[in-house]
Enzyme design. Structure first.
Site, PDB file in Angstrom:
ATOM      1  N   HIS A 120      11.968  -4.621   9.985  1.00 19.96           N
ATOM      2  CA  HIS A 120      11.880  -3.151  10.209  1.00 19.96           C
ATOM      3  C   HIS A 120      10.810  -2.999  11.184  1.00 19.96           C
ATOM      4  CE1 HIS A 120      13.926  -2.605   6.131  1.00 19.96           C
ATOM      5  NE2 HIS A 120      14.874  -3.052   6.958  1.00 19.96           N
ATOM      6  N   CYS A 131      11.002   2.736  29.723  1.00 22.49           N
ATOM      7  CA  CYS A 131      11.068   1.361  30.337  1.00 22.49           C
ATOM      8  C   CYS A 131      11.296   0.452  29.033  1.00 22.49           C
ATOM      9  CB  CYS A 131       9.942   1.199  31.114  1.00 22.49           C
ATOM     10  SG  CYS A 131       8.417   1.146  30.172  1.00 22.49           S
ATOM     11  N   PRO A 217       7.996  -4.449 -11.175  1.00 24.64           N
ATOM     12  CA  PRO A 217       7.761  -3.878 -12.500  1.00 24.64           C
ATOM     13  C   PRO A 217       9.124  -3.045 -13.221  1.00 24.64           C
ATOM     14  CG  PRO A 217       6.014  -3.056 -11.017  1.00 24.64           C
ATOM     15  CD  PRO A 217       6.927  -3.848 -10.213  1.00 24.64           C
ATOM     16  N   ALA A 234       3.265  -7.545  -8.640  1.00 24.71           N
ATOM     17  CA  ALA A 234       3.147  -8.817  -8.128  1.00 24.71           C
ATOM     18  C   ALA A 234       1.752  -9.525  -8.062  1.00 24.71           C
ATOM     19  CB  ALA A 234       3.548  -8.569  -6.593  1.00 24.71           C
TER      20      ALA A 234
HETATM   21  C1  BV8 Z   1      21.680  -0.470   9.793  1.00 24.67           C
HETATM   22  C2  BV8 Z   1      11.506   1.744   8.584  1.00 24.67           C
HETATM   23  C3  BV8 Z   1      23.755  -0.237  10.862  1.00 24.67           C
HETATM   24  C4  BV8 Z   1      10.764   3.003   8.090  1.00 24.67           C
HETATM   25  C5  BV8 Z   1      13.055   1.478   7.106  1.00 24.67           C
HETATM   26  C6  BV8 Z   1      25.161   5.028   3.572  1.00 24.67           C
HETATM   27  C7  BV8 Z   1      24.718   5.931   4.146  1.00 24.67           C
HETATM   28  C8  BV8 Z   1      23.840   6.049   5.211  1.00 24.67           C
HETATM   29  C9  BV8 Z   1      23.369   4.768   5.619  1.00 24.67           C
HETATM   30  C10 BV8 Z   1      23.774   3.606   4.718  1.00 24.67           C
HETATM   31  C11 BV8 Z   1      24.621   3.898   3.807  1.00 24.67           C
HETATM   32  N1  BV8 Z   1      24.863   2.414   3.196  1.00 24.67           N
HETATM   33  C12 BV8 Z   1      23.902   1.495   4.011  1.00 24.67           C
HETATM   34  C13 BV8 Z   1      23.302   2.253   5.147  1.00 24.67           C
HETATM   35  C14 BV8 Z   1      22.643   1.855   6.096  1.00 24.67           C
HETATM   36  C15 BV8 Z   1      21.143   2.001   5.795  1.00 24.67           C
HETATM   37  C16 BV8 Z   1      20.578   1.947   4.225  1.00 24.67           C
HETATM   38  O1  BV8 Z   1      20.595   0.871   3.887  1.00 24.67           O
HETATM   39  N2  BV8 Z   1      20.426   3.100   3.788  1.00 24.67           N
HETATM   40  C17 BV8 Z   1      20.133   2.992   2.364  1.00 24.67           C
HETATM   41  C18 BV8 Z   1      18.951   4.150   2.048  1.00 24.67           C
HETATM   42  C19 BV8 Z   1      21.463   3.223   1.512  1.00 24.67           C
HETATM   43  N3  BV8 Z   1      20.409   0.840   6.594  1.00 24.67           N
HETATM   44  C20 BV8 Z   1      19.855   1.075   7.942  1.00 24.67           C
HETATM   45  O2  BV8 Z   1      20.406   2.088   8.344  1.00 24.67           O
HETATM   46  C21 BV8 Z   1      19.627  -0.081   8.677  1.00 24.67           C
HETATM   47  N4  BV8 Z   1      20.360  -0.187   9.688  1.00 24.67           N
HETATM   48  O3  BV8 Z   1      22.248  -0.465   8.569  1.00 24.67           O
HETATM   49  O4  BV8 Z   1      22.094  -0.594  10.801  1.00 24.67           O
HETATM   50  C22 BV8 Z   1      24.118  -0.683  12.270  1.00 24.67           C
HETATM   51  C23 BV8 Z   1      24.518  -1.935  12.662  1.00 24.67           C
HETATM   52  C24 BV8 Z   1      24.809  -2.363  13.708  1.00 24.67           C
HETATM   53  C25 BV8 Z   1      24.739  -1.416  14.887  1.00 24.67           C
HETATM   54  C26 BV8 Z   1      24.043  -0.303  14.691  1.00 24.67           C
HETATM   55  C27 BV8 Z   1      23.907   0.107  13.157  1.00 24.67           C
HETATM   56  C28 BV8 Z   1      18.024   0.175   8.868  1.00 24.67           C
HETATM   57  C29 BV8 Z   1      17.275  -0.063   7.665  1.00 24.67           C
HETATM   58  C30 BV8 Z   1      16.159   0.211   8.111  1.00 24.67           C
HETATM   59  C31 BV8 Z   1      15.399   1.449   7.566  1.00 24.67           C
HETATM   60  N5  BV8 Z   1      13.930   1.425   8.089  1.00 24.67           N
HETATM   61  N6  BV8 Z   1      11.866   1.402   7.330  1.00 24.67           N
HETATM   62  C32 BV8 Z   1       9.442   3.032   8.242  1.00 24.67           C
HETATM   63  O5  BV8 Z   1       9.097   2.088   7.454  1.00 24.67           O
HETATM   64  O6  BV8 Z   1       8.555   3.936   8.507  1.00 24.67           O
HETATM   65  S1  BV8 Z   1      13.581   1.454   5.307  1.00 24.67           S
HETATM   66  C33 BV8 Z   1      12.292   1.682   4.611  1.00 24.67           C
HETATM   67  O7  BV8 Z   1      12.840   1.059   3.096  1.00 24.67           O
HETATM   68  C34 BV8 Z   1      11.401   0.517   4.438  1.00 24.67           C
HETATM   69  O8  BV8 Z   1      11.244  -0.335   5.598  1.00 24.67           O
HETATM   70  C35 BV8 Z   1      11.074  -0.186   3.174  1.00 24.67           C
HETATM   71  O9  BV8 Z   1      10.753  -1.486   3.415  1.00 24.67           O
HETATM   72  C36 BV8 Z   1      12.767  -0.207   2.795  1.00 24.67           C
HETATM   73  C37 BV8 Z   1      13.264  -0.461   1.470  1.00 24.67           C
HETATM   74  O10 BV8 Z   1      12.238  -0.031   0.556  1.00 24.67           O
HETATM   75  P1  BV8 Z   1      11.464  -0.962  -0.309  1.00 24.67           P
HETATM   76  O11 BV8 Z   1      10.404  -1.828   0.674  1.00 24.67           O
HETATM   77  O12 BV8 Z   1      12.092  -1.547  -1.301  1.00 24.67           O
HETATM   78  O13 BV8 Z   1      10.200  -0.103  -1.068  1.00 24.67           O
HETATM   79  P2  BV8 Z   1      10.677   0.932  -2.163  1.00 24.67           P
HETATM   80  O14 BV8 Z   1       9.705   2.157  -2.153  1.00 24.67           O
HETATM   81  O15 BV8 Z   1      12.115   1.505  -1.957  1.00 24.67           O
HETATM   82  O16 BV8 Z   1      10.567   0.088  -3.692  1.00 24.67           O
HETATM   83  C38 BV8 Z   1       9.368  -0.514  -3.838  1.00 24.67           C
HETATM   84  C39 BV8 Z   1       9.614  -1.272  -4.986  1.00 24.67           C
HETATM   85  O17 BV8 Z   1       8.504  -2.025  -5.261  1.00 24.67           O
HETATM   86  C40 BV8 Z   1      10.047  -0.552  -6.338  1.00 24.67           C
HETATM   87  O18 BV8 Z   1      11.130  -1.146  -6.783  1.00 24.67           O
HETATM   88  C41 BV8 Z   1       8.723  -0.673  -7.160  1.00 24.67           C
HETATM   89  O19 BV8 Z   1       9.294  -0.752  -8.568  1.00 24.67           O
HETATM   90  C42 BV8 Z   1       8.230  -2.164  -6.619  1.00 24.67           C
HETATM   91  N7  BV8 Z   1       6.669  -2.021  -7.260  1.00 24.67           N
HETATM   92  C43 BV8 Z   1       5.811  -0.792  -7.245  1.00 24.67           C
HETATM   93  N8  BV8 Z   1       4.548  -1.589  -7.336  1.00 24.67           N
HETATM   94  C44 BV8 Z   1       4.760  -2.949  -7.235  1.00 24.67           C
HETATM   95  C45 BV8 Z   1       6.096  -3.338  -7.379  1.00 24.67           C
HETATM   96  N9  BV8 Z   1       6.539  -4.592  -7.072  1.00 24.67           N
HETATM   97  C46 BV8 Z   1       5.748  -5.650  -7.333  1.00 24.67           C
HETATM   98  N10 BV8 Z   1       4.278  -5.312  -7.381  1.00 24.67           N
HETATM   99  C47 BV8 Z   1       3.800  -3.998  -7.484  1.00 24.67           C
HETATM  100  N11 BV8 Z   1       2.498  -3.680  -7.765  1.00 24.67           N
HETATM  101 ZN    ZN Z   2       7.468   3.238  30.089  1.00 30.30          ZN
END
Ligand code: BV8
Ligand code: ZN
Length: 242
Positions: A120, A131, A217, A234
């Site tokens: 990402h 550009c 967790p 982790a």
């Molecule tokens: C794409 C950048 C298509 C931002 C991010 C339905 C409707 C609309 C869209 C979609 C849909 N179905 C699928 C999609 C596509 C969409 C998607 O998946 N949406 C989801 C919400 C359903 N995906 C996209 O749009 C992707 N692109 O599909 O393109 C395409 C194809 C061809 C041509 C054109 C287009 C792009 C996805 C990337 C989005 N960008 N980030 C930023 O970071 O500023 S996503 C964002 O969520 C972050 O990157 C993050 O990494 C990612 C996933 O979240 P997690 O990392 O899992 O974090 P989260 O908080 O959710 O969970 C944390 C976990 O850690 C928890 O489970 C918790 O229990 C655990 N935890 C907590 N503490 C600990 C721990 N684990 C271990 N130890 C601990 N101590």
């Molecule tokens: Zn430029």
């Protein structure tokens, strides 16, 4: 967490030929970086899905840059935690190792990991809307929006991060998918496994016969599919396994 499972996984890990690891925001939680969907995941009551989109940026680039500069500020003050460090150590000890991360915080690189696929993007890089030059931009202007400083270009800069609805960088996806397809062991650490295409990697590895281990967790949509699931932080489990 039972020691039998720890021993079983350590055994498997020691026999693994090709290891792939997928990480999410959870692995940086113990460094103090807020996750996206956890309790601390909100910023000014906005959800990531509302801010991390090209539409949101073109509508209000100032708001989006405010969000990223708030996150940059937090990330600049934290350091890799034992989980990041354990993965860097595992890579050192392994022959064939790939780290695929959804995180944009750069902490894996700081911890010493080498073969990293940033699905990402990275919060420290910017991309010019005019550009398309991508540069590391550690500091942002005190006020106003950041603009390109390439000769003759004044383009507005955006974070070099993949937003919802945007496709992931092809070369990164190709490398990451290849690593998953060839792996015989996969860790899935700190991800809610909801965002595609990253969330599909674990079942992809499993269908190729890899032994998949989740550390989170909370239960996730993949917890019942994996070979071993540690419902722990982790930082508690990874160092013990490695
Ligand atoms: C794409 C950048 C298509 C931002 C991010 C339905 C409707 C609309 C869209 C979609 C849909 N179905 C699928 C999609 C596509 C969409 C998607 O998946 N949406 C989801 C919400 C359903 N995906 C996209 O749009 C992707 N692109 O599909 O393109 C395409 C194809 C061809 C041509 C054109 C287009 C792009 C996805 C990337 C989005 N960008 N980030 C930023 O970071 O500023 S996503 C964002 O969520 C972050 O990157 C993050 O990494 C990612 C996933 O979240 P997690 O990392 O899992 O974090 P989260 O908080 O959710 O969970 C944390 C976990 O850690 C928890 O489970 C918790 O229990 C655990 N935890 C907590 N503490 C600990 C721990 N684990 C271990 N130890 C601990 N101590
Ligand atoms: Zn430029």
């Amino acid at each position: 967490m039972d020691s039998i499972q720890i021993d079983a996984v350590r055994e498997r890990l020691s026999e693994a030929k090709k290891i792939v690891v997928l990480t999410g925001a959870g692995i940086s939680a113990e460094s103090g970086v807020p996750t996206f969907r956890g309790a601390d995941g909100l910023w000014k009551n906005f959800r990531a899905e509302e801010l991390a989109t090209p539409e949101a940026f073109s509508k209000d680039p100032k708001l989006i840059w405010e969000w990223y500069s708030w996150r940059r500020d937090i990330i600049s003050k934290v350091k890799p935690n034992p989980a990041h460090l354990a993965l860097a150590e595992l890579e050192e000890k392994s022959g064939d190792f790939a780290l695929v991360t959804q995180n944009v915080d750069g902490l894996h690189g700081l911890a010493g990991s080498k073969n990293i696929y940033e699905l990402h993007g990275n919060i420290w890089r910017t991309r010019c809307l005019e550009c398309s030059t991508v540069v590391e931009t550690r500091s942002l202007p005190e006020s106003g929006l950041p603009h390109c400083n390439r000769e003759g270009c004044k383009g507005l800069l955006r974070p070099d991060i993949v937003w919802f609805g945007e496709s992931l960088p092809m070369e990164v996806v190709t490398g990451a998918f290849q690593a998953v397809d060839e792996a015989d062991f996969m860790f899935v650490i700190g991800t809610s496994s909801v965002v595609q295409p990253a969330a599909s990697l674990s079942s992809r590895a499993k269908s190729n016969g890899a032994y998949v281990v989740e550390i989170n967790p909370e239960k996730t949509p993949i917890s019942d599919m994996v070979d071993a699931s540690f419902q722990t932080k982790a930082g508690d489990t990874l160092p013990k396994l490695i």
